[in-house]
Scaffold this active site. Structure first.
Site, PDB file in Angstrom:
ATOM      1  N   THR A 145      21.332 -11.156 -64.999  1.00  0.00           N
ATOM      2  CA  THR A 145      20.950 -12.406 -66.305  1.00  0.00           C
ATOM      3  C   THR A 145      21.724 -12.538 -67.259  1.00  0.00           C
ATOM      4  O   THR A 145      22.820 -11.284 -66.825  1.00  0.00           O
ATOM      5  CB  THR A 145      19.464 -11.817 -66.592  1.00  0.00           C
ATOM      6  OG1 THR A 145      18.592 -12.180 -66.159  1.00  0.00           O
ATOM      7  CG2 THR A 145      19.628 -12.363 -67.779  1.00  0.00           C
ATOM      8  N   ARG A 166       6.687 -15.968 -59.781  1.00  0.00           N
ATOM      9  CA  ARG A 166       6.630 -14.930 -60.872  1.00  0.00           C
ATOM     10  C   ARG A 166       7.892 -15.905 -61.536  1.00  0.00           C
ATOM     11  O   ARG A 166       8.494 -16.099 -61.463  1.00  0.00           O
ATOM     12  CB  ARG A 166       7.390 -14.418 -60.010  1.00  0.00           C
ATOM     13  CG  ARG A 166       7.399 -13.269 -61.070  1.00  0.00           C
ATOM     14  CD  ARG A 166       9.207 -13.044 -61.743  1.00  0.00           C
ATOM     15  NE  ARG A 166      10.082 -11.600 -62.636  1.00  0.00           N
ATOM     16  CZ  ARG A 166      10.282 -12.029 -62.736  1.00  0.00           C
ATOM     17  NH1 ARG A 166      11.655 -12.336 -62.810  1.00  0.00           N
ATOM     18  NH2 ARG A 166      11.312 -10.089 -63.564  1.00  0.00           N
TER      19      ARG A 166
HETATM   20  N1  ASP Z   1      15.048 -10.122 -67.007  1.00  0.00           N
HETATM   21  C1  ASP Z   1      15.074 -10.833 -65.685  1.00  0.00           C
HETATM   22  C2  ASP Z   1      14.047 -11.129 -64.979  1.00  0.00           C
HETATM   23  O1  ASP Z   1      13.240 -10.130 -65.214  1.00  0.00           O
HETATM   24  C3  ASP Z   1      16.306 -10.263 -64.554  1.00  0.00           C
HETATM   25  C4  ASP Z   1      17.748  -9.372 -65.064  1.00  0.00           C
HETATM   26  O2  ASP Z   1      17.703 -10.079 -66.230  1.00  0.00           O
HETATM   27  O3  ASP Z   1      18.544  -9.914 -64.367  1.00  0.00           O
HETATM   28  O4  ASP Z   1      13.553 -12.710 -64.766  1.00  0.00           O
END
Ligand code: ASP
Length: 341
Positions: free
Chosen positions: A208, A236
């Site tokens: 992310t 999701r």
């Molecule tokens: N926090 C993000 C999610 O759960 C994943 C990530 O941080 O890469 O969708």
């Protein structure tokens, strides 16, 4: 005449001083995900590629801030660079769902008025962070999902691409591996529904991207954009588009962007947790961040956060092995790190 001239000069210099006195330091802090990122898990070439892209993202945001632009524009400029790169799990580099699609989430928040915008489960918006900005500024709502969000973004002139734009071979392979591991876990545990397989079992890298910025007007902003988690299903949605979980900004406290195991960040309201500690306990940014990450860890999660306040203080904390991160201030010199110091 001379007196008039002197008067003009004095007024002009007074106004310049007044402007200088109201300008705050500028600061931008970014992350490109956290996880098992060590010298052993990435090659020197990959390391260089990440460093270069983080530097580019920092400079893009800095250019906006340095010209007197808003923290909201800086956050988007910086995130757009990372969204357009296949290196990060956002935009172009979004991971695949169980069904072989790319479904992205993003949010943005304006610390000056607590306005916020978010999109979730979108499949054809090139830069989801820009769509979340449109939700915030062009609609009375905070969050739009799926087809509705896509329709709204198109109507607002946000760039739409064919979903195949998001396909990268690397993430396609990652999905195949995740499915194989899932099968092994299912066979081993004798469970019948894949629904119960914890994504943490096969995916410890979170890519992310996020940015928090402070502009010359003293306004904070935060933005977060993601492809979510590999092999996710059933629509999701993680923490990234959830205001108070993966993203938050309030001029009176802090701007926060998070990355990590989204479910645990939602359950512990990570971003607002940090802001609340700063507001009510006068906690330092580092202490507040570590406390919030401890709460995440206590229920089995991991990841990291970037935090910035209106004086330009900032923290980049994580409880994983590494986090792609960087910062830039008034001097315009980017500082980028990947591993634990
Ligand atoms: N926090 C993000 C999610 O759960 C994943 C990530 O941080 O890469 O969708």
């Amino acid at each position: 005449m001379k007196l008039l001239l002197l008067g003009c000069i004095l007024t002009a210099s007074f106004s310049l001083q007044a402007i200088a006195a109201t300008e705050t330091p500028i600061r931008l802090v970014i992350h490109g995900g956290a996880g098992t990122i060590t010298k052993n898990t990435i090659t020197p070439e990959q390391e260089k590629a990440y460093q270069d892209k983080l530097n580019e993202a920092l400079k893009a945001g800095y250019n906006v801030l340095n010209k007197g632009g808003s923290s909201l524009d800086a956050v988007q400029a910086s995130i757009n660079v990372m969204e357009d790169s296949p290196l990060f799990n956002a935009g172009k580099g979004a991971v695949f769902t169980h069904d072989g699609k790319n479904e992205m989430d993003a949010s943005i928040m304006d610390g000056s008025n607590l306005k916020a915008g978010a999109v979730a489960g979108v499949t054809n918006i090139k830069n989801p962070i820009n769509a979340s900005y449109a939700v915030m500024t062009k609609s009375p709502h905070v969050m739009m999902v799926s087809k509705g969000a896509e329709q709204f973004a198109a109507e607002q002139g946000i760039e739409i691409v064919d979903p195949s734009y998001f396909r990268t071979d690397f993430h396609w392979e990652q999905l195949q591996k995740a499915k194989e591991k899932e099968k092994v876990v299912l066979d081993h545990d004798g469970k019948t529904a894949a629904l119960f397989v914890d994504p943490m079992l096969y995916d410890y890298k979170y890519g992310t991207v996020g940015a928090v910025a402070l502009d010359k007007q003293g306004n904070l902003a935060a933005g977060t954009s993601t492809g979510g988690m590999t092999n996710k299903r059933y629509g999701r949605v993680g923490d990234s588009p959830i205001i108070g979980a993966g993203n938050y900004a309030d001029n009176n406290t802090v701007a926060v962007s998070a990355t990590g195991s989204g479910e645990m960040f939602i359950r512990t309201a990570t971003a607002h947790n940090i802001a609340a500690q700063v507001k009510y306990n006068k906690a330092t940014l580092s202490d507040a961040s570590r406390n919030a990450l401890d709460d995440v860890k206590a229920i089995g999660g991991s990841g990291g956060v970037i935090v910035l306040d209106k004086s330009g203080n900032y923290a980049m904390e994580f409880n994983s092995e590494g986090m792609y991160r960087g910062t830039i201030g008034d001097d315009g010199i980017p500082h980028v790190s990947i591993y634990k110091e």
